[in-house]
Scaffold this active site. Sequence first.
Site, mmCIF file in Angstrom:
data_model
loop_
_atom_site.group_PDB
_atom_site.id
_atom_site.type_symbol
_atom_site.label_atom_id
_atom_site.label_comp_id
_atom_site.label_asym_id
_atom_site.label_seq_id
_atom_site.Cartn_x
_atom_site.Cartn_y
_atom_site.Cartn_z
ATOM 1 N N GLU D 77 0.821 -1.228 0.000
ATOM 2 C CA GLU D 77 0.000 0.000 0.000
ATOM 3 C C GLU D 77 0.847 1.266 0.000
ATOM 4 O OE1 GLU D 77 -0.751 -2.621 1.906
ATOM 5 O OE2 GLU D 77 -2.876 -3.101 1.605
ATOM 6 N N HIS D 145 -10.575 -4.852 11.404
ATOM 7 C CA HIS D 145 -11.285 -4.840 10.122
ATOM 8 C C HIS D 145 -12.687 -4.264 10.267
ATOM 9 C CE1 HIS D 145 -8.112 -7.688 9.039
ATOM 10 N NE2 HIS D 145 -8.478 -7.609 7.793
#
Lengths: 321, 321, 349, 349
Positions: D77, D145
Amino acid sequence: MSDTVQQTRFRRMLAMRAFDEACLDALRRKAIHGELHVGLGQEAIGAGMAEALRPEDAVVSTHRNHFHALAKGVDRRALLAEICEREGGLCRGRGGHMHPFDPDTNFSATGIVGASLPVALGYAHAFAMRGESAVAVGVTGDGGSHTGGFHEAMVMAAARKLPMVVLVENNALAISVQFSEVSPTDTVAERAAAYGARGLHVDGTDVDAVADSFATAMAHARDGCGPVIVEATCHRFRGHFEGDPEGYRPRAERQRLRDSFDPITLYRARLEAGGADPAALDAIAAEEKAAMKALLAEVLEMDMPDPAEALRYRFTEEAPA
Amino acid sequence: MSDTVQQTRFRRMLAMRAFDEACLDALRRKAIHGELHVGLGQEAIGAGMAEALRPEDAVVSTHRNHFHALAKGVDRRALLAEICEREGGLCRGRGGHMHPFDPDTNFSATGIVGASLPVALGYAHAFAMRGESAVAVGVTGDGGSHTGGFHEAMVMAAARKLPMVVLVENNALAISVQFSEVSPTDTVAERAAAYGARGLHVDGTDVDAVADSFATAMAHARDGCGPVIVEATCHRFRGHFEGDPEGYRPRAERQRLRDSFDPITLYRARLEAGGADPAALDAIAAEEKAAMKALLAEVLEMDMPDPAEALRYRFTEEAPA
Amino acid sequence: MSAPDRINDRINDRINDRLAMPLPATIAEAIALEMERDPAIVCVGEDIGRAGGVFGTTRGLQERFGRDRVLDAPIAEMGFTGMGVGLAQAGMRPLIEIMFVDFVGVCLEQMYNAAAKIPYMSGGRQRMPIVFKTAGGCIGSAAQHSQCLWGLFAHLPGFKVVAPCNPHDHKGLMAAALRSDDPVVFIEHKALLLQKGRDFRHHPDVPAEAYTLPIGQAAVVREGSDVTLATLSATVEHALAAAEELAGEGVSVEVIDLRSVVPLDTATVAESAARTGRLLVVDEDYLSFGLSAELTLRVIEALGHGALRQTARLAVPDVPIPAALSLERAVVPNAALIAERLRAMAKGA
Amino acid sequence: MSAPDRINDRINDRINDRLAMPLPATIAEAIALEMERDPAIVCVGEDIGRAGGVFGTTRGLQERFGRDRVLDAPIAEMGFTGMGVGLAQAGMRPLIEIMFVDFVGVCLEQMYNAAAKIPYMSGGRQRMPIVFKTAGGCIGSAAQHSQCLWGLFAHLPGFKVVAPCNPHDHKGLMAAALRSDDPVVFIEHKALLLQKGRDFRHHPDVPAEAYTLPIGQAAVVREGSDVTLATLSATVEHALAAAEELAGEGVSVEVIDLRSVVPLDTATVAESAARTGRLLVVDEDYLSFGLSAELTLRVIEALGHGALRQTARLAVPDVPIPAALSLERAVVPNAALIAERLRAMAKGA
Ligand SMILES: Cc1ncc(C[n+]2csc(CCOP(=O)(O)OP(=O)(O)O)c2C)c(N)n1
Ligand SMILES: Cc1ncc(C[n+]2csc(CCOP(=O)(O)OP(=O)(O)O)c2C)c(N)n1
Ligand SMILES: [Mg+2]
Ligand SMILES: [Mg+2]
């Protein structure tokens, strides 16, 4: 009569498979929420690493962590209870299946890809500076080998020759992304040279080979020779997570992998070719399956955490010593 | 009569040195705030890269970016004015010396170590997908080679064989931290193999050698053969930033480096040995020094940004096209 | 000269010596005392060893405690921040230095998803005694080296967030952070790190021995009756300067040093604001979605709507810090901007 | 059957078809229409190509626009977020997908120190047309998450931050984000991504052609007179359910969908709260130092102290999201928790 080394390896693989099958069962019964990542097809790696791990060693794992936890000796009842989000779970139901923490066995995991290795680095430094002979194992998938965290942890561990083993479970997929399409090298192991480290490549569907390579790596790290990358190639038999539509690979391909590379089937064939009694192997399989079935039944009877306690454990003052 | 290649290289180095000396002067006059990082001692790299850079190429640099900006053809008046925080500067005084952005020459920089390479990767992908023959150069120091961003950018550029050149200015120090103490390898260039990329190692105090290596790297990348790491070893003649007490190295050591590895002195000796007229070389030096002196005087007359405009340029609607 | 006189002289000399100590030396002293007490403390960061820290806050520690306990790290913040998590799990008490808080974007992952959450995710079974030590604040270094960001850490559950304003508090709060079993983000201010004890208006004196201060208690650093001004870190000095100026104009300002953002001592601020009826929160961090709104609203929630005559906030107006000083001065709260705002409030209803 | 009837039937069929569209297909449609219009748009992210996105929000794009414009990234990322910055500087208009917003800790650097600040740092000379597309919210996936984190992005200057609640807004705001010259953080909600058009209470219908909605305008999605409830993203649906329940109890709730956190449409909320006298902000992000305080205080600042009878906020009470559903339900605002809070407010002064 105790198991032979081979029988133990076989039993370990079966225990692991039975564990994840119990998880699938629990999921069907809606006792698990969120994405569940099982390791079916990768049992030979978990079973192969178990032998060389000592209680004082540390393992830091990933989202796909069950087998590594079992290999490290985490209590499987507490682990399953945590995965089923029970108050009696390893983390009192707060962590769930991606976040098991067990200070007693030096086991932990993270749901963030690549984040496991820096944590392993911390254990490795602690072991080295305290003059202990323990080794820190950081687990990652092939996908995690591309993260910055992988590089930074390797740089630091290698420059300081820390006792760290990086176990790369290369199942050739990061969700849908093929290793061969995004990796600049054919293997992860060959990148070890960039860190002046040792790299080992092993067939991760062969439990004997994994046990050998992993033992070599652990000995190398334990002897103060610095970090090792052990890359174990394997195959993921199910979707990335349960519910993954797997639009990125044909059903037939998945079946082919199962048919050709099941580490349990392969090992059974080897044991039988070596003269093992099929009935004894069947017995082991049945025992492990039955044990997990009983365990799941027990876990499903356990209490859910009390909503009134939802805010507890954020800070030390909220968690009694 | 125009300069020979050698004279141009010599002149470029002198222009760069004069530029950073003007910055030091401006700092003494309190026209620059914050940490200033000059490149004295590293002129051969900036000058060596200038030749192979084309207008359409991109350079993404670091906190120590002046020479790379000059090499890329950024207007030195606008650059100096930006460093002196003037409204007439490259970025209207908002960016300052660590953050020059010049869309006209595809030059940019960042004050965050390791953050330059991912940005270069973006240029490289744009060039490749548009079928252009431009190359993106990402600059980093030796220190930046240990960052996760270095790894991630190399992985992606190499797997896609993008036209990217990573220029590593290895001055053996990251502030106080010695490369040899934290790097697991003797060089950064040798890590190129981990990416299936090409690695070149060059003496960064030798402008001819840098020009050759850099040209080779650019040609390789331009020809679609994938990324190249060019590591140029060099020495930092001053503190990490102006004001750095440099408690981590003896004064004598610094002096030794200046005495032995000044790229300008070394090149001058080579040119003179080759028959160059010392007076002509002196003239070049004098010209460049005088030009920068005049430029600084001019810049110091320029306006500071108007405080009433402090909030402008955050969003597009605040910045007229 | 009598014996007691001589003793007093010696004490005064000692105090004077200590007033000459740069703030970084005070911080290094705090860390050294804790490292002596507790062999589990390990320091990791860039330039903290041989160089003793870019500001000197770890000077002398590597000579004293060795390279394993004071570790010069490569530029690999994700690596060594995660290393802190692993060290904590291995029973150590790491101090991880992120040189400037602005660099947190490369390693926030290990801080907020691991360190800050593991105590909770583990159901209280795994403690995380980590100090994330870092420097923030404006000293003319532009957009990527001037931020405070305590509002960012405070939004993410699991951290304690400390930002002291004077030598005495730096020492006591650093000791407390190192003894805490929870992750603490300890944010120094670069401008303060360039000062000596005697440069501080408030509490410049620091005892030589170890002591701790409780994390989460604000301090009233100047009493007043017309306006309550709450702030922290370097801005306390600016606030005190502004309060002095306003005193000359007949406006009495109570100045509160929050000392920590998490826990936030709302009670002390509310008690004061209830008396003065006016609350000004001054924050060197960005204005929106940060400390100033949270504190102001908590005070309103505590006192009830309409209990206060005025509230105001002065903070960096949601703009990256500009390089030019002429612009920086327009956006970063300083004594002049604070005084101006106080004056406006004093004139208001 | 007459000709017009047949036409109406066909239109109805088409609408019915479109109501059967999963929300991800609507998002993919929005992106496809923009990619057709503008060849500068390039999408980069994990699993967005061959798999079409883990939720399907980029399904079909790679087949249609090729592997250079829809790029399956490795797990890197920091690398590909920075790549977005470079793409923008090279004249492209990248859409960068960070699969889950929780992962932002590995790449925030490129988002907040580069993309968000470069327009300002360059004095307006360098634009940053980047969409950071990501999914947030709770669907039982525990602490790493399940976050929303819009409060974090909103605190950092330079981003626009969008979080739509229904198919119509997802399509129009995605188009607007892709046409914006500023960096936009576009936060989808995982629970909504699992729904089809007809599952939405509000604005399930989506025109087939391209359209944009202005970024920064809230929508009154239900009118009411007793309490103003402001929220966004998936919580709008919960708020509407709670409002319906309260209507049965004689309490009239006005529900406002903020649609974006930056810019924040304070005017619409203040206008409503001025009428109802009561403001409840509900936020699936963490409670403190985030949206709920900022919005509430901005409304108070706009209307004056004492103008409102009550304010309240309901958000995740500064705790990591627990794995166990029994705990998650206790901390994440849902219809039951919202109704309970509305009831308490209605009973209050
Ligand atoms: C930093 C980060 N990015 C993305 C994800 C989402 N994600 C979870 S698992 C996964 C794939 C991991 O692949 P690999 O490392 O090969 O492990 P495997 O699933 O094959 O065991 C991804 C992309 C994540 N959890 N963290
Ligand atoms: C991510 C990050 N970490 C730390 C710093 C602080 N810092 C600025 S320059 C520097 C040293 C850089 O060393 P190197 O890359 O070798 O470049 P050099 O200064 O030698 O040119 C450090 C640590 C930073 N700017 N960014
Ligand atoms: Mg994989
Ligand atoms: Mg260097």
